[in-house]
Design a protein around this motif. Structure first.
Motif, mmCIF file in Angstrom:
data_model
loop_
_atom_site.group_PDB
_atom_site.id
_atom_site.type_symbol
_atom_site.label_atom_id
_atom_site.label_comp_id
_atom_site.label_asym_id
_atom_site.label_seq_id
_atom_site.Cartn_x
_atom_site.Cartn_y
_atom_site.Cartn_z
ATOM 1 N N PHE A 99 -8.169 7.766 -0.402
ATOM 2 C CA PHE A 99 -7.198 8.814 -0.735
ATOM 3 C C PHE A 99 -7.396 9.251 -2.174
ATOM 4 O O PHE A 99 -7.654 8.430 -3.057
ATOM 5 N N ASP A 100 -7.225 10.563 -2.417
ATOM 6 C CA ASP A 100 -7.200 11.046 -3.795
ATOM 7 C C ASP A 100 -5.905 11.794 -4.104
ATOM 8 O O ASP A 100 -5.697 12.265 -5.204
ATOM 9 N N THR A 101 -5.026 11.871 -3.093
ATOM 10 C CA THR A 101 -3.745 12.568 -3.236
ATOM 11 C C THR A 101 -2.678 11.778 -2.500
ATOM 12 O O THR A 101 -2.940 11.242 -1.423
ATOM 13 N N VAL A 102 -1.493 11.722 -3.088
ATOM 14 C CA VAL A 102 -0.347 11.113 -2.423
ATOM 15 C C VAL A 102 0.771 12.145 -2.349
ATOM 16 O O VAL A 102 1.036 12.859 -3.319
ATOM 17 N N VAL A 103 1.389 12.229 -1.174
ATOM 18 C CA VAL A 103 2.556 13.078 -0.962
ATOM 19 C C VAL A 103 3.706 12.141 -0.631
ATOM 20 O O VAL A 103 3.566 11.249 0.215
ATOM 21 N N MET A 104 4.824 12.329 -1.315
ATOM 22 C CA MET A 104 5.980 11.467 -1.076
ATOM 23 C C MET A 104 7.260 12.257 -1.261
ATOM 24 O O MET A 104 7.282 13.276 -1.959
ATOM 25 N N GLY A 105 8.315 11.781 -0.634
ATOM 26 C CA GLY A 105 9.618 12.383 -0.822
ATOM 27 C C GLY A 105 10.227 11.935 -2.138
ATOM 28 O O GLY A 105 9.811 10.943 -2.739
ATOM 29 N N ARG A 106 11.210 12.668 -2.576
ATOM 30 C CA ARG A 106 11.873 12.363 -3.849
ATOM 31 C C ARG A 106 12.457 10.950 -3.862
ATOM 32 O O ARG A 106 12.340 10.228 -4.832
ATOM 33 N N ARG A 107 13.091 10.539 -2.753
ATOM 34 C CA ARG A 107 13.697 9.201 -2.705
ATOM 35 C C ARG A 107 12.641 8.099 -2.716
ATOM 36 O O ARG A 107 12.915 6.980 -3.131
ATOM 37 N N PRO A 167 12.530 5.376 -7.294
ATOM 38 C CA PRO A 167 12.578 3.996 -7.797
ATOM 39 C C PRO A 167 11.573 3.732 -8.929
ATOM 40 O O PRO A 167 11.885 3.006 -9.872
ATOM 41 N N ALA A 168 10.394 4.336 -8.856
ATOM 42 C CA ALA A 168 9.424 4.173 -9.947
ATOM 43 C C ALA A 168 9.966 4.804 -11.218
ATOM 44 O O ALA A 168 9.928 4.184 -12.297
ATOM 45 N N LEU A 169 10.474 6.012 -11.116
ATOM 46 C CA LEU A 169 11.006 6.708 -12.294
ATOM 47 C C LEU A 169 12.174 5.935 -12.897
ATOM 48 O O LEU A 169 12.252 5.769 -14.123
ATOM 49 N N GLU A 170 13.036 5.398 -12.046
ATOM 50 C CA GLU A 170 14.184 4.621 -12.529
ATOM 51 C C GLU A 170 13.751 3.333 -13.211
ATOM 52 O O GLU A 170 14.463 2.806 -14.056
ATOM 53 N N ALA A 171 12.553 2.834 -12.854
ATOM 54 C CA ALA A 171 12.005 1.637 -13.497
ATOM 55 C C ALA A 171 11.198 1.987 -14.748
ATOM 56 O O ALA A 171 10.576 1.115 -15.352
ATOM 57 N N GLY A 172 11.210 3.262 -15.127
ATOM 58 C CA GLY A 172 10.488 3.694 -16.319
ATOM 59 C C GLY A 172 9.026 4.027 -16.081
ATOM 60 O O GLY A 172 8.247 4.163 -17.021
ATOM 61 N N THR A 230 10.675 17.900 -2.840
ATOM 62 C CA THR A 230 12.041 17.828 -3.339
ATOM 63 C C THR A 230 12.715 19.192 -3.240
ATOM 64 O O THR A 230 12.057 20.223 -3.399
ATOM 65 N N ARG A 231 14.002 19.167 -3.004
ATOM 66 C CA ARG A 231 14.801 20.392 -3.015
ATOM 67 C C ARG A 231 15.486 20.578 -4.367
ATOM 68 O O ARG A 231 16.252 21.507 -4.552
ATOM 69 N N HIS A 232 15.208 19.661 -5.309
ATOM 70 C CA HIS A 232 15.902 19.662 -6.594
ATOM 71 C C HIS A 232 15.089 20.294 -7.708
ATOM 72 O O HIS A 232 15.364 20.073 -8.880
ATOM 73 N N GLY A 233 14.068 21.044 -7.370
ATOM 74 C CA GLY A 233 13.309 21.759 -8.382
ATOM 75 C C GLY A 233 12.395 20.864 -9.184
ATOM 76 O O GLY A 233 12.141 19.721 -8.844
ATOM 77 N N GLY A 234 11.904 21.410 -10.264
ATOM 78 C CA GLY A 234 10.899 20.751 -11.084
ATOM 79 C C GLY A 234 11.462 19.928 -12.222
ATOM 80 O O GLY A 234 11.013 20.064 -13.347
ATOM 81 N N ASP A 235 12.424 19.047 -11.953
ATOM 82 C CA ASP A 235 13.024 18.226 -13.008
ATOM 83 C C ASP A 235 12.311 16.877 -13.158
ATOM 84 O O ASP A 235 12.828 15.964 -13.774
ATOM 85 N N LEU A 236 11.097 16.764 -12.619
ATOM 86 C CA LEU A 236 10.348 15.515 -12.684
ATOM 87 C C LEU A 236 9.289 15.606 -13.794
ATOM 88 O O LEU A 236 8.970 16.687 -14.263
ATOM 89 N N PRO A 237 8.725 14.485 -14.199
ATOM 90 C CA PRO A 237 7.717 14.487 -15.264
ATOM 91 C C PRO A 237 6.525 15.385 -14.944
ATOM 92 O O PRO A 237 6.208 15.650 -13.781
ATOM 93 N N ASP A 238 5.833 15.820 -15.994
ATOM 94 C CA ASP A 238 4.716 16.750 -15.843
ATOM 95 C C ASP A 238 3.580 16.204 -14.985
ATOM 96 O O ASP A 238 2.845 16.974 -14.372
ATOM 97 N N ALA A 239 3.400 14.896 -14.936
ATOM 98 C CA ALA A 239 2.310 14.304 -14.146
ATOM 99 C C ALA A 239 2.538 14.468 -12.651
ATOM 100 O O ALA A 239 1.633 14.244 -11.855
ATOM 101 N N LEU A 268 0.348 10.151 2.975
ATOM 102 C CA LEU A 268 1.787 10.361 3.065
ATOM 103 C C LEU A 268 2.433 9.001 2.897
ATOM 104 O O LEU A 268 2.304 8.127 3.752
ATOM 105 N N ALA A 269 3.110 8.819 1.756
ATOM 106 C CA ALA A 269 3.689 7.522 1.415
ATOM 107 C C ALA A 269 5.101 7.346 1.963
ATOM 108 O O ALA A 269 5.628 6.244 1.952
ATOM 109 N N GLY A 270 5.723 8.381 2.414
ATOM 110 C CA GLY A 270 7.099 8.312 2.879
ATOM 111 C C GLY A 270 7.934 9.312 2.113
ATOM 112 O O GLY A 270 7.409 10.030 1.271
ATOM 113 N N GLY A 271 9.163 9.390 2.414
ATOM 114 C CA GLY A 271 9.891 8.599 3.357
ATOM 115 C C GLY A 271 9.928 9.165 4.752
ATOM 116 O O GLY A 271 9.221 10.102 5.097
#
Length: 190
Positions: free
Chosen positions: A61-69, A73-78, A92-101, A125-128
């Motif tokens: 794999f060179d790409t991962v697709v995952m849902g916001r949920r 957990p990774a983002l919450e762990a820093g 995500t339905r919450h727009g682009g409020d995630l890190p640039d990476a 496809l990692a989930g959910g």
């Protein structure tokens, strides 16, 4: 054309996590682990791979697709970029409020179709489960790490899926003394 593989741990009753999203009940020790570390190194988060001395080579794999949920957990762990060795796309339905990476999409079907047209290795496809349900008709391969436990309730393997038969053919099964079974299936296209 690239393919989309839903590679995920599941219980015997088709749950990928507890109702609160916890997946800590799945065994991380046993004779299945060397196979996971060797054959699926691309799917191991960078901080875990580093600690275990595992190197992802992007061959599977060179790409991962995952849902916001799945991502949160990774983002919450820093950990802003859990898979820096992969292109990371979060539905995500919450727009682009995630890190640039992290790339985001509010149309995962269109995003996966576009990714399939690009050059590269596979798309994971990692989930959910809700995202897997939305992408069911785009999934080319299933690789299920079936764990020897029943959860009763939790996040289903395919959430929100309307009735309809989608056929897959078994392409491989590996059973381990730990009780874990890795079952691989390919989409049967009409």
């Amino acid at each position: 054309m690239r393919t989309l593989t839903y590679y995920v741990a599941t219980s015997l009753d088709g749950r990928i996590a507890a109702p609160d999203g916890d997946f800590g009940m799945f065994p991380v020790e046993g004779d299945h682990m060397p196979v996971l570390l060797r054959d699926f190194a691309d799917t191991i988060p960078a901080h875990v791979a580093g600690a275990l001395g595992v190197e992802a080579d992007r061959s599977r794999f060179d790409t991962v697709v995952m849902g916001r949920r799945t991502y949160l957990p990774a983002l919450e762990a820093g950990i802003a970029s859990p898979y820096p060795h992969l292109r990371q796309v979060v539905a995500t339905r919450h727009g682009g409020d995630l890190p640039d990476a992290i790339e985001t999409t509010d149309d995962p079907v269109a995003a996966v179709r576009a990714l399939k047209q690009e050059a590269g290795s596979g798309i994971w496809l990692a989930g959910g489960g809700e995202l897997a349900g939305a992408l069911i008709d785009e999934i080319d391969h299933l690789i299920l790490k079936i764990n020897p436990l029943v959860m009763g309730a939790g996040i289903p393997l395919f959430g929100g899926l309307a009735h309809g038969v989608r056929r897959f053919a078994r392409t491989g099964v590996r059973a381990f003394a730990s009780g874990v079974v890795i079952a691989e299936h390919a989409r049967v296209r009409d």
